[in-house]
Write an enzyme that holds these catalytic residues in place. Sequence first.
Site, PDB file in Angstrom:
ATOM      1  N   LYS A  15     -22.882  -6.576  21.892  1.00 17.75           N
ATOM      2  CA  LYS A  15     -23.694  -7.714  22.349  1.00 17.75           C
ATOM      3  C   LYS A  15     -25.138  -7.451  21.936  1.00 17.75           C
ATOM      4  O   LYS A  15     -25.454  -6.347  21.498  1.00 17.75           O
ATOM      5  CB  LYS A  15     -23.599  -7.884  23.867  1.00 17.75           C
ATOM      6  CG  LYS A  15     -23.838  -6.577  24.649  1.00 17.75           C
ATOM      7  CD  LYS A  15     -23.659  -6.749  26.152  1.00 17.75           C
ATOM      8  CE  LYS A  15     -22.243  -6.832  26.632  1.00 17.75           C
ATOM      9  NZ  LYS A  15     -21.823  -8.133  27.090  1.00 17.75           N
ATOM     10  N   ARG A  16     -26.026  -8.455  22.102  1.00 18.92           N
ATOM     11  CA  ARG A  16     -27.439  -8.213  21.816  1.00 18.92           C
ATOM     12  C   ARG A  16     -27.927  -7.024  22.637  1.00 18.92           C
ATOM     13  O   ARG A  16     -27.432  -6.791  23.741  1.00 18.92           O
ATOM     14  CB  ARG A  16     -28.275  -9.446  22.214  1.00 18.92           C
ATOM     15  CG  ARG A  16     -28.237 -10.577  21.258  1.00 18.92           C
ATOM     16  CD  ARG A  16     -29.130 -11.716  21.745  1.00 18.92           C
ATOM     17  NE  ARG A  16     -28.622 -12.289  22.970  1.00 18.92           N
ATOM     18  CZ  ARG A  16     -29.333 -12.480  24.077  1.00 18.92           C
ATOM     19  NH1 ARG A  16     -30.615 -12.137  24.119  1.00 18.92           N
ATOM     20  NH2 ARG A  16     -28.800 -13.030  25.147  1.00 18.92           N
ATOM     21  N   HIS A  38     -29.275 -21.561  29.899  1.00 12.98           N
ATOM     22  CA  HIS A  38     -28.494 -20.372  29.530  1.00 12.98           C
ATOM     23  C   HIS A  38     -29.068 -19.065  30.054  1.00 12.98           C
ATOM     24  O   HIS A  38     -28.562 -17.997  29.710  1.00 12.98           O
ATOM     25  CB  HIS A  38     -28.360 -20.251  28.010  1.00 12.98           C
ATOM     26  CG  HIS A  38     -27.544 -21.326  27.390  1.00 12.98           C
ATOM     27  ND1 HIS A  38     -26.192 -21.196  27.159  1.00 12.98           N
ATOM     28  CD2 HIS A  38     -27.869 -22.554  26.961  1.00 12.98           C
ATOM     29  CE1 HIS A  38     -25.731 -22.295  26.596  1.00 12.98           C
ATOM     30  NE2 HIS A  38     -26.735 -23.145  26.470  1.00 12.98           N
ATOM     31  N   LYS A  46     -28.721  -5.950  29.910  1.00  8.72           N
ATOM     32  CA  LYS A  46     -27.308  -5.739  29.579  1.00  8.72           C
ATOM     33  C   LYS A  46     -26.893  -4.271  29.743  1.00  8.72           C
ATOM     34  O   LYS A  46     -25.725  -3.926  29.708  1.00  8.72           O
ATOM     35  CB  LYS A  46     -27.027  -6.208  28.143  1.00  8.72           C
ATOM     36  CG  LYS A  46     -27.222  -7.724  27.978  1.00  8.72           C
ATOM     37  CD  LYS A  46     -26.974  -8.172  26.557  1.00  8.72           C
ATOM     38  CE  LYS A  46     -27.260  -9.636  26.309  1.00  8.72           C
ATOM     39  NZ  LYS A  46     -26.175 -10.543  26.743  1.00  8.72           N
ATOM     40  N   LYS A  70     -13.640 -12.968  25.157  1.00  4.97           N
ATOM     41  CA  LYS A  70     -12.958 -12.621  23.895  1.00  4.97           C
ATOM     42  C   LYS A  70     -12.143 -11.334  24.064  1.00  4.97           C
ATOM     43  O   LYS A  70     -11.015 -11.215  23.570  1.00  4.97           O
ATOM     44  CB  LYS A  70     -13.981 -12.475  22.763  1.00  4.97           C
ATOM     45  CG  LYS A  70     -14.667 -13.797  22.428  1.00  4.97           C
ATOM     46  CD  LYS A  70     -15.940 -13.641  21.594  1.00  4.97           C
ATOM     47  CE  LYS A  70     -16.749 -14.935  21.683  1.00  4.97           C
ATOM     48  NZ  LYS A  70     -18.142 -14.792  21.236  1.00  4.97           N
ATOM     49  N   THR A 130     -19.825 -14.291  26.982  1.00  5.71           N
ATOM     50  CA  THR A 130     -18.661 -14.904  26.357  1.00  5.71           C
ATOM     51  C   THR A 130     -17.854 -13.823  25.649  1.00  5.71           C
ATOM     52  O   THR A 130     -16.647 -13.972  25.442  1.00  5.71           O
ATOM     53  CB  THR A 130     -19.066 -16.007  25.354  1.00  5.71           C
ATOM     54  OG1 THR A 130     -20.166 -15.532  24.576  1.00  5.71           O
ATOM     55  CG2 THR A 130     -19.455 -17.283  26.068  1.00  5.71           C
TER      56      THR A 130
HETATM   57  C1  26W Z   1     -37.387 -17.191  23.826  1.00  4.84           C
HETATM   58  C2  26W Z   1     -36.356 -18.046  23.240  1.00  4.84           C
HETATM   59  C3  26W Z   1     -34.951 -17.536  23.424  1.00  4.84           C
HETATM   60  C4  26W Z   1     -34.565 -16.988  24.611  1.00  4.84           C
HETATM   61  C5  26W Z   1     -33.292 -16.529  24.770  1.00  4.84           C
HETATM   62  C6  26W Z   1     -34.055 -17.641  22.402  1.00  4.84           C
HETATM   63  C7  26W Z   1     -32.773 -17.186  22.549  1.00  4.84           C
HETATM   64  C8  26W Z   1     -32.386 -16.643  23.750  1.00  4.84           C
HETATM   65  C9  26W Z   1     -30.995 -16.116  23.970  1.00  4.84           C
HETATM   66  C10 26W Z   1     -30.511 -15.463  22.760  1.00  4.84           C
HETATM   67  C11 26W Z   1     -30.166 -17.125  24.678  1.00  4.84           C
HETATM   68  C12 26W Z   1     -28.706 -16.736  24.838  1.00  4.84           C
HETATM   69  O1  26W Z   1     -28.002 -16.440  23.905  1.00  4.84           O
HETATM   70  N1  26W Z   1     -28.226 -16.779  26.082  1.00  4.84           N
HETATM   71  C13 26W Z   1     -26.833 -16.465  26.352  1.00  4.84           C
HETATM   72  O2  26W Z   1     -26.100 -17.682  26.345  1.00  4.84           O
HETATM   73  C14 26W Z   1     -24.707 -17.447  26.462  1.00  4.84           C
HETATM   74  C15 26W Z   1     -24.000 -18.768  26.330  1.00  4.84           C
HETATM   75  O3  26W Z   1     -24.208 -19.558  27.449  1.00  4.84           O
HETATM   76  C16 26W Z   1     -24.382 -16.766  27.783  1.00  4.84           C
HETATM   77  O4  26W Z   1     -23.020 -16.465  27.804  1.00  4.84           O
HETATM   78  C17 26W Z   1     -25.201 -15.488  27.935  1.00  4.84           C
HETATM   79  O5  26W Z   1     -25.004 -14.941  29.230  1.00  4.84           O
HETATM   80  C18 26W Z   1     -26.677 -15.768  27.694  1.00  4.84           C
HETATM   81  O6  26W Z   1     -27.424 -14.558  27.683  1.00  4.84           O
END
Ligand code: 26W
Length: 801
Positions: free
Chosen positions: A535-536, A346, A541, A647, A643
């Site tokens: 978004k986060r 991801h 971003k 939406k 995503t």
């Molecule tokens: C260090 C552990 C870690 C790293 C990254 C935990 C969590 C994350 C993110 C929150 C991962 C995440 O949410 N990625 C997003 O995944 C979505 C679904 O595929 C994509 O649409 C986003 O582009 C991507 O940032």
Amino acid sequence: MFSSVPQFKNAFLKKLEMMFGTSFEESTSREQFQTLGHMIREHVSSDWIKTNELYRAGAKKQVYYLSIEFLLGRLLRHNLINLGVEKVVCEGLGELGIELDQLEEIEADAGLGNGGLGRLAACFLDSLASLDLPGHGCGIRYKHGLFEQKIVDGYQVELPEQWLRHGHVWEIRKTDDAVEVPFWGEIESRMENGRLVFRHLNAETIMAVPYDLPVIGYETQTVNTLRLWNAEPSRFPANADIFKYKKDTESVSEFLYPDDTHDDGKILRLKQQYFLVASSLKAIVNSFKKKNKSLLEFHDYVSIHINDTHPAIAVPELMRILMDEEGLGWGDAWDITVQTLSYTNHTTLAEALERWPIRIFKPLLPRIFMIVEEINERFCKQVWEQYPGDWGRVESMAIIAHDEVRMAPLAIVGSHSVNGVAQLHTEILKNREMNLFYQFYPERFNNKTNGITHRRWLLKANPGLSGLITDAIGGSDWVSSPQKLEELMRFKDDSAFLEKLHDIKQANKERLAKRILDKTGIQVDTESIFDVQVKRLHAYKRQLLNVLHIMHLYNALKKDPEALLYPRTFIFGAKASPGYYFAKKVIKLINCVADKVNNDPATNGKLKVVFLENYRVSLAEDIFPAADISEQISTASKEASGTGNMKFMMNGAMTLGTLDGANVEITDLVGRENIFLFGLTAEEVLDYQHNGGYHSLEYYHHDERIRGVVDQLVNGFFPDTENHFNEIYDTLLGHNDQYFVLRDFASYAEAHQEISRSYLDRNAWLQKSLVNIAKSGYFSSDRTIMEYADQIWKVQSALKV
Ligand code: 26W
């Protein structure tokens, strides 16, 4: 009990009395909510049992989606809609003087995720059940989901989230299915009947107790299961501090880890990952064994998906079960493991690629570490044989290197399928980030462009628009076949239809405006363009680009009251990871800009800025339907998919974006004239990153708009914020603006002007909006899930055949 309004009312009143020993008149809203929740659970229980029986008895393959996050949000109305009883319930409650809207507010969001990855998992569950596919989720029942955000003096403050305070009405505790998960201790090995046998001695065990949630498909009998594991004490170790043991144990499912790159909870996080994997695999293998099939056929009946690397430890754990518990040899165990597992990546951000120091990994999971070492040795040998003498290659690809275990290589080597989440992202994985693995296993790599469930994000979130669509295309077939949204294209030149589209958007904007007023006291103009970024919060971003541009608009308006072609309302929602200092400064900056702009009579009626606190699924459902502009402005190549972009599109907002993630596919679908693109391409960004040549100072010196806003960060422009924004200033100028904010500024500002000009032509704008809605069916997670089912998991509908 839901077949008619009187029947429902009757059942509801009876159930309420039975559950709470109170009369309807005396009951509280929470009691009413709980009553309705229980009725729904009872209503689905027979289908749930039947689905499980079908899966148990049938020869069909099951898929298990392992994810450290499931961002479900609220389930009440979602379940009512999927069961097809929303109308009866709404009317019945109405006759009793209860508003379903208000009852809905009682439910706490199940916020067991940070963002996109967790919400994707939740959308996938809905699609699996709605398509009658035998697919289940496995996750952790965190006591506290993602923190609750408060804004105090412009800064984010985090409070522990409390979704379980009043219990979770949808869950069922399954004590009998509890399993034990061992940590620490030593491994003893000895020969027994000519076979090497391993025993885990002096382990500290944790009890994993499952809580099952029904996952109800849309207008179908299928009820799948989301199993969330709770960590509890099991055997109290002798001579140990009982209270400490209890506390340590429970801490494993206490908090969801925020996406936090520098945290000191490393051990706990790895514990969570193994806890999820070991308990889920144990349950999966147990249920397979009830089929009385040979383990050599395991992968014909079971598919296990690794959602990002967090559950990648499933690779050695499945090996351990097959070898140590089931007695298979390495070769068979390995074949089964690889054929069973598949993995989705991801992100390509280096800091998010997980690595565990051996000094943590080895003592915590001693047997697992031994297996990882063996996998690594065998894999490195293969690479060496194919590329003799190429040490550099072996070193880059190794699973264990530089005293660390690398989870992405582990997941790739142990899975038969590796996928990215949008076309561009998959190409970047293949040609850059994971190129060596792609060369080695070209057949494993594939793309599965993300999707969203249109049932939550359109049907539920935007009843006005859903109703219009149903009327227009003659029936609600589109809910089961979202590609049918394309039929809306016939209304492109129907101005009466377009006006209806306008009225719906307007009503949604008014609803959101009211919420904004209630929550923030800010009065926004519903005739203005609602320009939204939710978004986060993360540097890549580029919320910073958005807010610097707003500062520029403010400066321009101060000079020339006619500078803005059309009034704008900028809306933000974002949580920053608690340890992410820069991200928190950006939140403060947005709030300072909001204060300045919203209180200046010079911009009144032209510009407003709103930061909505505590962005989460339920708030998102109010926001998407009301947006005109969807800000998807990540530095090209950095956003795997996005995503939120889908939406917004589905709700008729126009994308303002870079050619990044799924924006590329949105552009292909809607056409260049129905999207606002700007900025560097992924190629250009990657080229700058590899060959240099970008100097942010040049942009600062040569563009006076940029110089103006960047200087305002540090020159006292914001009252009482001395030094608050020094770091942001330094990131942009001192550290050469890693995310190309200044590089893309001019192009972004130009795109904003183009938006204002376009919006002035109402009919043309509505046409663009219509095209976006009509083409959004492709982004239904039903399409995505069908691709996973056919091409990766090889699972079929349990009802067919
Ligand atoms: C260090 C552990 C870690 C790293 C990254 C935990 C969590 C994350 C993110 C929150 C991962 C995440 O949410 N990625 C997003 O995944 C979505 C679904 O595929 C994509 O649409 C986003 O582009 C991507 O940032």
